[in-house]
Design an enzyme around this catalytic site. Structure first.
Site, PDB file in Angstrom:
ATOM      1  N   LYS A  22      52.244  34.748  53.945  1.00  0.00           N
ATOM      2  CA  LYS A  22      51.428  34.439  55.133  1.00  0.00           C
ATOM      3  C   LYS A  22      51.588  32.975  55.528  1.00  0.00           C
ATOM      4  CE  LYS A  22      46.915  33.468  54.586  1.00  0.00           C
ATOM      5  NZ  LYS A  22      46.426  32.208  55.161  1.00  0.00           N
ATOM      6  N   ASN A  23      51.517  32.082  54.540  1.00  0.00           N
ATOM      7  CA  ASN A  23      51.474  30.647  54.859  1.00  0.00           C
ATOM      8  C   ASN A  23      52.830  30.044  55.179  1.00  0.00           C
ATOM      9  OD1 ASN A  23      48.758  30.821  54.595  1.00  0.00           O
ATOM     10  ND2 ASN A  23      48.645  29.851  52.577  1.00  0.00           N
ATOM     11  N   CYS A 116      35.796  26.057  57.981  1.00  0.00           N
ATOM     12  CA  CYS A 116      35.645  27.409  57.419  1.00  0.00           C
ATOM     13  C   CYS A 116      34.874  27.269  56.114  1.00  0.00           C
ATOM     14  CB  CYS A 116      37.007  28.056  57.204  1.00  0.00           C
ATOM     15  SG  CYS A 116      37.953  27.239  55.958  1.00  0.00           S
ATOM     16  N   ARG A 121      37.755  21.288  57.740  1.00  0.00           N
ATOM     17  CA  ARG A 121      39.223  21.332  57.778  1.00  0.00           C
ATOM     18  C   ARG A 121      39.699  20.275  58.773  1.00  0.00           C
ATOM     19  NH1 ARG A 121      40.780  26.339  55.662  1.00  0.00           N
ATOM     20  NH2 ARG A 121      42.857  25.486  55.422  1.00  0.00           N
ATOM     21  N   PRO A 122      39.573  18.984  58.394  1.00  0.00           N
ATOM     22  CA  PRO A 122      39.935  17.925  59.345  1.00  0.00           C
ATOM     23  C   PRO A 122      41.430  17.957  59.679  1.00  0.00           C
ATOM     24  CG  PRO A 122      39.623  17.027  57.147  1.00  0.00           C
ATOM     25  CD  PRO A 122      39.192  18.468  57.083  1.00  0.00           C
ATOM     26  N   ILE A 123      41.787  17.320  60.779  1.00  0.00           N
ATOM     27  CA  ILE A 123      43.218  17.222  61.115  1.00  0.00           C
ATOM     28  C   ILE A 123      43.609  15.765  61.367  1.00  0.00           C
ATOM     29  CG2 ILE A 123      43.381  19.580  62.018  1.00  0.00           C
ATOM     30  CD1 ILE A 123      43.426  18.299  64.844  1.00  0.00           C
ATOM     31  N   ASP A 309      44.951  28.089  46.058  1.00  0.00           N
ATOM     32  CA  ASP A 309      44.782  29.458  46.565  1.00  0.00           C
ATOM     33  C   ASP A 309      44.736  30.497  45.454  1.00  0.00           C
ATOM     34  OD1 ASP A 309      46.788  28.972  49.579  1.00  0.00           O
ATOM     35  OD2 ASP A 309      44.771  28.356  49.023  1.00  0.00           O
ATOM     36  N   ILE A 331      41.572  20.116  45.722  1.00  0.00           N
ATOM     37  CA  ILE A 331      42.058  20.198  47.101  1.00  0.00           C
ATOM     38  C   ILE A 331      40.908  20.464  48.067  1.00  0.00           C
ATOM     39  CG2 ILE A 331      43.709  21.325  48.657  1.00  0.00           C
ATOM     40  CD1 ILE A 331      45.087  19.930  46.332  1.00  0.00           C
ATOM     41  N   ARG A 401      43.107  39.360  56.221  1.00  0.00           N
ATOM     42  CA  ARG A 401      43.809  38.205  56.816  1.00  0.00           C
ATOM     43  C   ARG A 401      45.044  37.844  56.007  1.00  0.00           C
ATOM     44  NH1 ARG A 401      40.870  33.201  56.851  1.00  0.00           N
ATOM     45  NH2 ARG A 401      42.894  32.603  57.651  1.00  0.00           N
TER      46      ARG A 401
HETATM   47  C1  EPZ Z   1      47.227  25.231  53.797  1.00  0.00           C
HETATM   48  O1  EPZ Z   1      46.054  24.843  54.476  1.00  0.00           O
HETATM   49  C2  EPZ Z   1      47.087  26.717  53.530  1.00  0.00           C
HETATM   50  N1  EPZ Z   1      46.971  27.433  54.804  1.00  0.00           N
HETATM   51  C3  EPZ Z   1      45.841  26.973  52.674  1.00  0.00           C
HETATM   52  O2  EPZ Z   1      45.824  28.365  52.359  1.00  0.00           O
HETATM   53  C4  EPZ Z   1      45.985  26.193  51.374  1.00  0.00           C
HETATM   54  O3  EPZ Z   1      44.804  26.364  50.611  1.00  0.00           O
HETATM   55  C5  EPZ Z   1      46.190  24.710  51.686  1.00  0.00           C
HETATM   56  O4  EPZ Z   1      47.334  24.543  52.543  1.00  0.00           O
HETATM   57  C6  EPZ Z   1      46.430  23.884  50.433  1.00  0.00           C
HETATM   58  O5  EPZ Z   1      47.542  24.376  49.752  1.00  0.00           O
HETATM   59  C7  EPZ Z   1      48.099  27.635  55.541  1.00  0.00           C
HETATM   60  O6  EPZ Z   1      49.183  27.223  55.175  1.00  0.00           O
HETATM   61  C8  EPZ Z   1      47.915  28.395  56.813  1.00  0.00           C
HETATM   62  P1  EPZ Z   1      46.022  20.982  53.700  1.00  0.00           P
HETATM   63  P2  EPZ Z   1      45.988  23.378  55.143  1.00  0.00           P
HETATM   64  O7  EPZ Z   1      46.191  20.320  55.014  1.00  0.00           O
HETATM   65  O8  EPZ Z   1      47.317  22.964  55.601  1.00  0.00           O
HETATM   66  C9  EPZ Z   1      42.622  17.692  53.571  1.00  0.00           C
HETATM   67  C10 EPZ Z   1      44.896  30.499  52.166  1.00  0.00           C
HETATM   68  O9  EPZ Z   1      43.991  30.922  51.434  1.00  0.00           O
HETATM   69  N2  EPZ Z   1      43.117  17.291  54.882  1.00  0.00           N
HETATM   70  O10 EPZ Z   1      47.152  20.961  52.744  1.00  0.00           O
HETATM   71  O11 EPZ Z   1      44.870  23.398  56.131  1.00  0.00           O
HETATM   72  C11 EPZ Z   1      42.031  19.087  53.559  1.00  0.00           C
HETATM   73  O12 EPZ Z   1      40.669  19.067  53.962  1.00  0.00           O
HETATM   74  C12 EPZ Z   1      44.731  29.167  52.854  1.00  0.00           C
HETATM   75  O13 EPZ Z   1      45.983  31.081  52.360  1.00  0.00           O
HETATM   76  C13 EPZ Z   1      42.586  16.172  55.497  1.00  0.00           C
HETATM   77  O14 EPZ Z   1      41.693  15.524  54.961  1.00  0.00           O
HETATM   78  O15 EPZ Z   1      45.563  22.476  53.908  1.00  0.00           O
HETATM   79  C14 EPZ Z   1      42.198  19.476  52.110  1.00  0.00           C
HETATM   80  O16 EPZ Z   1      41.160  18.896  51.369  1.00  0.00           O
HETATM   81  C15 EPZ Z   1      43.370  28.541  52.591  1.00  0.00           C
HETATM   82  N3  EPZ Z   1      43.052  15.806  56.715  1.00  0.00           N
HETATM   83  C16 EPZ Z   1      43.528  18.831  51.722  1.00  0.00           C
HETATM   84  O17 EPZ Z   1      43.719  17.768  52.666  1.00  0.00           O
HETATM   85  C17 EPZ Z   1      44.048  16.522  57.338  1.00  0.00           C
HETATM   86  O18 EPZ Z   1      44.458  16.121  58.459  1.00  0.00           O
HETATM   87  C18 EPZ Z   1      44.728  19.744  51.772  1.00  0.00           C
HETATM   88  O19 EPZ Z   1      44.696  20.377  53.022  1.00  0.00           O
HETATM   89  C19 EPZ Z   1      44.573  17.653  56.711  1.00  0.00           C
HETATM   90  C20 EPZ Z   1      44.105  18.023  55.482  1.00  0.00           C
END
Ligand code: EPZ
Length: 434
Positions: A22-23, A116, A121-123, A309, A331, A401
């Site tokens: 999926k990811n 969620c 989920r900041p960006i 995950d 994480i 999902r």
């Molecule tokens: C991806 O989410 C996956 N989703 C998640 O899988 C997975 O848990 C996660 O990576 C970590 O491996 C998809 O790929 C669609 P991150 P993502 O940005 O990219 C923080 C599942 O169950 N962060 O790597 O959103 C964030 O809050 C899902 O399949 C910031 O602070 O995760 C987290 O604490 C759930 N600022 C950490 O970094 C940002 O701009 C890692 O998040 C982005 C992230």
């Protein structure tokens, strides 16, 4: 809405196959926006998130067709740069539209994704990356406005409080491949799904070095061609089935996986004493131990560390492993929505900040429980497989999902599990009954 009914205590034997990841599929679907030519994607998992991403691409103007059970054809000829809130809000991964739209159209207008249950989920790191590419970035009225007219390649550091960002790396990467000049992404995510995206982009003519390393070097090109690409196996689904085998298996063989993607989980399962045989680079056979497992401590980290995950699923295994295990979530520190539900089944787990202190029991008891997020739902299914009696899992749309027919796959290897309309659940058991 449907519910899942599981009768605990059955043995899982035989072969269970893993679907596409999926990811990886979600950012790869978004990457088809980078070319006006046709992309054919294979080994795409049959998931609600995939169907939803397809709906968004169609809304943007792409021609999207599912040409087989796991094959999709996508042609993004004339596309809009704007993805509205009512579409984006339902799926976090829609954030991955920003990079390709800014890369291809030099502008994008994407609604901010919601948070969620696993945490905010900041960006901010995505935006830091786009700004680093020289884009004008505005956030207004819940939308991100990207102006990439004068974007150019640059060195960008994408590390944050929790390490690298998976979709942040994907987003900046997808913008950079069509951005003039040389971009270096430091502290890039090394997840296999990011590697898969890189390989798909290279097959379209992108110039990317350092694939699989924390330093990605991208030389922008003028245009990308279409492609035919097969998605890698889902290492999280595979890990979920390996843990199912450790809990209830008798020579359960998990096939179509990539052993290389399972190193952290294999290490922990072996440390716990789980009987596990690596049959080939794409198959592992696992069984429930004839003696009690050893409790192990787990800390989640970015790849190649222990995947967040799989944390909930591992916590379930430890909840039936006598002794004390400490599961630390680095994480998403709040990713413990499965715990109150496991406690309803008799698990003894205490949360202390980012730590779940698991006091393993011999037995869990079946109960009505509520799914909350994708992986917490999987953890409840695993608990139901070994619990005494019947477990009802509600709100299993969370499960759909990210798991492709998990009930059919588990039933085929001996689980007593069925999907039922919620109305068929005994009303006195249904906490949501009117
Ligand atoms: C991806 O989410 C996956 N989703 C998640 O899988 C997975 O848990 C996660 O990576 C970590 O491996 C998809 O790929 C669609 P991150 P993502 O940005 O990219 C923080 C599942 O169950 N962060 O790597 O959103 C964030 O809050 C899902 O399949 C910031 O602070 O995760 C987290 O604490 C759930 N600022 C950490 O970094 C940002 O701009 C890692 O998040 C982005 C992230």
């Amino acid at each position: 809405m449907d519910v899942m009914r599981i009768e605990g205590g059955n043995t899982l034997s035989g072969s269970i196959s893993v679907s596409g990841a999926k990811n990886a599929a979600l950012p790869i679907f978004a990457a088809t926006l980078l070319t006006e030519e046709t992309c054919v994607l294979e080994n795409v998992p049959n998931l609600s998130d995939i169907r939803f991403m397809a709906e968004i691409l169609e809304h943007l103007g792409a021609e999207v067709e599912q040409t087989g059970p796991t094959t999709w054809k996508i042609t993004a000829k004339d596309i809009s740069h704007r993805a509205p809130y009512d579409l984006v809000r339902k799926m976090r991964a829609s954030v991955c539209l920003m990079g390709p739209l800014a890369g291809r159209l030099k502008k994008a207008e994407i609604s901010l994704p919601g948070g969620c249950v696993i945490g905010p989920r900041p960006i901010d790191m995505h935006i830091k990356g786009f700004t680093g590419l020289g884009m004008k970035v505005d956030v207004d009225k819940g939308y991100v406005f990207l102006d990439a007219e004068h974007a150019c390649g640059n060195p960008i550091f994408l590390g944050g409080r929790h390490g690298s960002t998976v979709t942040g790396t994907a987003n900046v990467l997808m913008a950079a491949v069509l951005t003039p000049g040389k971009t270096i992404i430091e502290c890039a995510a090394c997840e296999p799904e990011v590697v898969d995206l890189c390989r798909m982009l290279v097959s379209m003519g992108a110039d990317i070095d350092g694939i699989g390393s924390p330093t990605l070097t991208i030389q922008g090109v003028d245009r990308l061609t279409g492609c035919k690409y097969s998605i890698l196996p889902d290492r999280i689904e595979a890990g979920t089935f390996l843990i199912a085998g450790a809990m209830a298996g008798e020579n359960l063989t998990v096939t179509n996986l990539r052993v290389a993607d399972q190193a952290a989980l294999i290490d922990k399962l072996k440390e716990a004493g789980v009987p596990l045989t690596i049959d080939s680079e794409s198959s592992i056979t696992v069984s429930k131990s004839s003696v009690p497992l050893i409790p192990v401590d787990v800390v989640t980290h970015p790849h190649p560390g222990f995947p967040t995950d799989v944390q909930a699923q591992m916590s379930t295994l430890m909840s039936v492993t006598p002794g004390i295990s400490i599961v630390t979530e680095k994480i998403f520190p709040n990713r413990f929505m499965h715990v109150p539900e496991l406690q309803r089944m008799g698990a003894d787990i205490a949360i202390e900040g980012p730590n779940a202190i698991v006091k393993g029991q011999q037995k869990l008891s079946g109960a009505p429980v509520m799914a909350s997020d994708l992986r917490a739902s999987a953890a409840l299914i695993l608990a139901g497989l070994v619990a005494e009696g019947t477990t009802w899992v509600l709100r299993i749309y969370h499960l759909d999902r990210g798991y492709d027919k998990i009930d059919d796959k588990l039933r085929a290897v001996g689980a007593v599990i069925e999907r039922l309309p919620e109305k068929d659940m005994p009303q006195d058991l249904n906490p949501e009954a009117a």
